[in-house]
Motif scaffolding. Structure first.
Motif, PDB file in Angstrom:
ATOM      1  N   GLY A 351       0.962  -1.312   0.083  1.00 38.78           N
ATOM      2  CA  GLY A 351      -0.189  -0.090  -0.142  1.00 38.78           C
ATOM      3  C   GLY A 351       0.903   1.169  -0.028  1.00 38.78           C
ATOM      4  N   LYS A 352       1.991   1.325  -0.027  1.00 35.75           N
ATOM      5  CA  LYS A 352       3.190   2.113  -0.002  1.00 35.75           C
ATOM      6  C   LYS A 352       3.353   2.874  -1.265  1.00 35.75           C
ATOM      7  CE  LYS A 352       5.864   0.208   3.533  1.00 35.75           C
ATOM      8  NZ  LYS A 352       7.141   0.015   3.847  1.00 35.75           N
ATOM      9  N   GLY A 353       3.789   3.864  -1.493  1.00 41.04           N
ATOM     10  CA  GLY A 353       3.966   4.750  -2.639  1.00 41.04           C
ATOM     11  C   GLY A 353       2.692   5.889  -3.154  1.00 41.04           C
ATOM     12  N   SER A 354       2.936   6.465  -3.926  1.00 41.79           N
ATOM     13  CA  SER A 354       1.994   7.629  -4.334  1.00 41.79           C
ATOM     14  C   SER A 354       0.780   7.156  -4.786  1.00 41.79           C
ATOM     15  CB  SER A 354       2.877   8.856  -5.371  1.00 41.79           C
ATOM     16  OG  SER A 354       3.203   7.714  -6.515  1.00 41.79           O
ATOM     17  N   LYS A 355       0.805   6.157  -5.479  1.00 50.97           N
ATOM     18  CA  LYS A 355      -0.445   5.410  -5.759  1.00 50.97           C
ATOM     19  C   LYS A 355      -0.865   4.199  -5.252  1.00 50.97           C
ATOM     20  CE  LYS A 355       0.395   7.146 -10.743  1.00 50.97           C
ATOM     21  NZ  LYS A 355       0.509   6.941 -12.101  1.00 50.97           N
ATOM     22  N   GLY A 356      -0.122   3.760  -4.289  1.00 53.94           N
ATOM     23  CA  GLY A 356      -0.600   2.757  -3.500  1.00 53.94           C
ATOM     24  C   GLY A 356      -0.277   1.426  -4.191  1.00 53.94           C
ATOM     25  N   ARG A 357       0.417   1.358  -5.080  1.00 57.35           N
ATOM     26  CA  ARG A 357       0.763   0.135  -5.777  1.00 57.35           C
ATOM     27  C   ARG A 357       2.153  -0.203  -5.953  1.00 57.35           C
ATOM     28  NH1 ARG A 357      -2.639  -3.629  -6.553  1.00 57.35           N
ATOM     29  NH2 ARG A 357      -2.098  -4.118  -8.778  1.00 57.35           N
ATOM     30  N   THR A 358       3.151  -0.016  -4.919  1.00 61.33           N
ATOM     31  CA  THR A 358       4.518  -0.183  -5.097  1.00 61.33           C
ATOM     32  C   THR A 358       4.913  -1.679  -4.933  1.00 61.33           C
ATOM     33  OG1 THR A 358       4.890   1.901  -3.666  1.00 61.33           O
ATOM     34  CG2 THR A 358       6.600   0.053  -3.833  1.00 61.33           C
ATOM     35  N   ARG A 359       5.667  -2.137  -5.965  1.00 61.21           N
ATOM     36  CA  ARG A 359       5.938  -3.612  -5.930  1.00 61.21           C
ATOM     37  C   ARG A 359       7.363  -3.761  -4.950  1.00 61.21           C
ATOM     38  NH1 ARG A 359       6.818  -6.144 -11.750  1.00 61.21           N
ATOM     39  NH2 ARG A 359       6.000  -8.161 -11.035  1.00 61.21           N
ATOM     40  N   MET A 360       6.997  -4.644  -3.926  1.00 63.16           N
ATOM     41  CA  MET A 360       8.196  -5.148  -3.015  1.00 63.16           C
ATOM     42  C   MET A 360       8.932  -6.371  -3.626  1.00 63.16           C
ATOM     43  SD  MET A 360       8.049  -2.566  -1.335  1.00 63.16           S
ATOM     44  CE  MET A 360       9.447  -2.866  -0.218  1.00 63.16           C
ATOM     45  N   ILE A 361      10.053  -6.182  -3.846  1.00 61.42           N
ATOM     46  CA  ILE A 361      10.791  -7.489  -4.417  1.00 61.42           C
ATOM     47  C   ILE A 361      11.658  -8.261  -3.481  1.00 61.42           C
ATOM     48  CG2 ILE A 361      12.485  -8.104  -6.292  1.00 61.42           C
ATOM     49  CD1 ILE A 361      10.107  -6.529  -7.417  1.00 61.42           C
ATOM     50  N   ARG A 362      11.691  -9.570  -3.566  1.00 67.33           N
ATOM     51  CA  ARG A 362      12.067 -10.381  -2.679  1.00 67.33           C
ATOM     52  C   ARG A 362      13.331 -11.415  -3.489  1.00 67.33           C
ATOM     53  NH1 ARG A 362       7.857  -9.022   0.163  1.00 67.33           N
ATOM     54  NH2 ARG A 362       6.881 -11.051  -0.789  1.00 67.33           N
ATOM     55  N   SER A 363      14.454 -11.782  -3.139  1.00 65.93           N
ATOM     56  CA  SER A 363      15.193 -12.743  -3.725  1.00 65.93           C
ATOM     57  C   SER A 363      14.709 -14.006  -3.249  1.00 65.93           C
ATOM     58  CB  SER A 363      16.478 -12.531  -3.372  1.00 65.93           C
ATOM     59  OG  SER A 363      17.453 -13.432  -4.258  1.00 65.93           O
TER      60      SER A 363
END
Length: 375
Positions: A351-363
């Protein structure tokens, strides 16, 4: 001795848990090959013209490691031999034979039943003799280029494909088909136009196995490979859980073998979950090494950066990637999506980011695992 262990539970020195140990070797080709009917039928369709002496359709078999690509090709080759003796099938491991000369030498040996001279003879002369042998014997040649991406790393992919696919232009009557096997189908876009104009493959996808499919395959191997009662349902399910984490069935085959050996080391007549846990630690190390080795330099960089961060936004990861490579966002996005689909990365929206659609990347790799691989 454990007070709960009785003498009858102990494995004697001349006894084993394995009914048929070959079943747990990675090169074993099982009779039972489920959950790949569509893929097998697609390969049959592509190779059917060879039964009538025609040139086969070229194929591209793609999907994550351990999803049955090579085994499927070999299964159909075995079927083909029952219908015709006019077809020669050759599998080339491009990790080992990664140059044009090495690939053609492997094929030459299969067709002429003798190795070509190691030196003093040009590539053209060897290929000339190979092509004329096919014409003289009226044989159709099908070449499997397993892990063809390794030919790209060495800069020989176009040379190999051009020689094979356009042989009929220089040697009328020669019939050669190519089956390329790779993790990522984008490999075909790396070919020269001279190759793509004649390759035109049937693209056959091998997706990751589902949990139930993995469990079914492991259950069959257990029944055939171990004596009755060695593996309980709960232990088999523990094995399936581990394999489902990465989707690579080869991990499961190795895991079963190591689990059995661990139990034998304890002189136990049964495999328990702790045997599986210990086996998985060793199997995962081999799996990660194999998985990491097939990544490109750009993909390795993304996997390392994501592992070091633990979790990182797509925007922040892109900035690191751009500064390191100079590559634009569109290509970065394509690489990330490919790695996510193959299980090398995971990406969830927050839910983060200016548009609420931030992709969180994990290895898909842990930092300590990568540290071991990079030593």
């Amino acid at each position: 001795m454990d007070t709960l262990t009785t003498e009858k539970d102990m494995l004697m020195w001349d006894e084993t848990l394995f009914r048929e140990s070959d079943i747990f070797e990675l090169d074993y080709l099982p009779d039972y090959f489920p959950h790949r009917d569509n893929q097998l039928n697609s390969i049959r369709y592509a190779l059917k013209p060879t039964v009538r002496g025609g040139r086969p359709l070229n194929c591209l078999l793609y999907g994550p490691p351990g999803t049955g690509k090579t085994s499927a090709a070999l299964k159909i080759f075995d079927e083909l031999k029952e219908y015709t003796d006019k077809v020669i099938t050759v599998k080339v491991n491009c990790q080992i034979d990664s140059t044009r000369f090495a690939v053609i030498s492997r094929i030459y040996k299969s067709v002429l039943n003798i190795a070509p001279p190691a030196s003093g003879v040009s590539f053209n002369r060897i290929f000339d003799k190979l092509a004329k042998k096919l014409i003289d014997t009226d044989k159709v040649l099908i070449v499997v280029l397993d892990d063809i991406n390794y030919l790209f790393y060495e800069g020989h992919a176009d040379e190999v494909m051009y020689s094979l696919l356009r042989a009929h232009e220089q040697y009328p009557g020669s019939k050669i088909g190519v089956m390329a096997i790779v993790n990522d189908p984008e490999v075909i876009y790396g070919f020269d136009k001279r190759v793509t104009s004649v390759f035109l493959p049937e693209e056959i996808e091998f997706p990751r196995y589902e949990w139930s499919e993995i469990d079914d395959i492991l259950a069959d191997r257990i029944q055939r490979g171990f004596f009755q009662g060695v593996v309980s349902d709960s232990v088999r399910e523990a094995m399936t859980d581990y394999v489902a984490e990465n989707g690579d069935l080869r991990v499961g085959i190795d895991l079963m073998k190591r689990s059995g050996l661990n139990a034998e080391k304890r002189s136990s007549r049964k495999i328990d979950v702790e045997d599986v846990n210990k086996a998985y630690a060793a199997s995962r190390s081999l799996y990660l090494s194999r998985m990491f080795s097939v990544l490109t330099d750009h993909e390795k960089y993304l996997a390392i950066q994501a592992a070091e961060a633990g979790e990182i936004s797509a925007g922040d990861l892109y900035e690191k990637f751009r500064d390191h490579t100079g590559i634009g966002y569109t290509r970065f996005y394509e690489i990330v999506n490919k790695m996510v689909s193959a299980g090398y990365l995971t990406a969830d929206f927050s839910g983060k980011g200016s548009k609420g659609r931030t992709r969180m990347i994990r290895s898909g790799f842990k930092k300590e695992e990568l540290d071991e691989l990079l030593k």
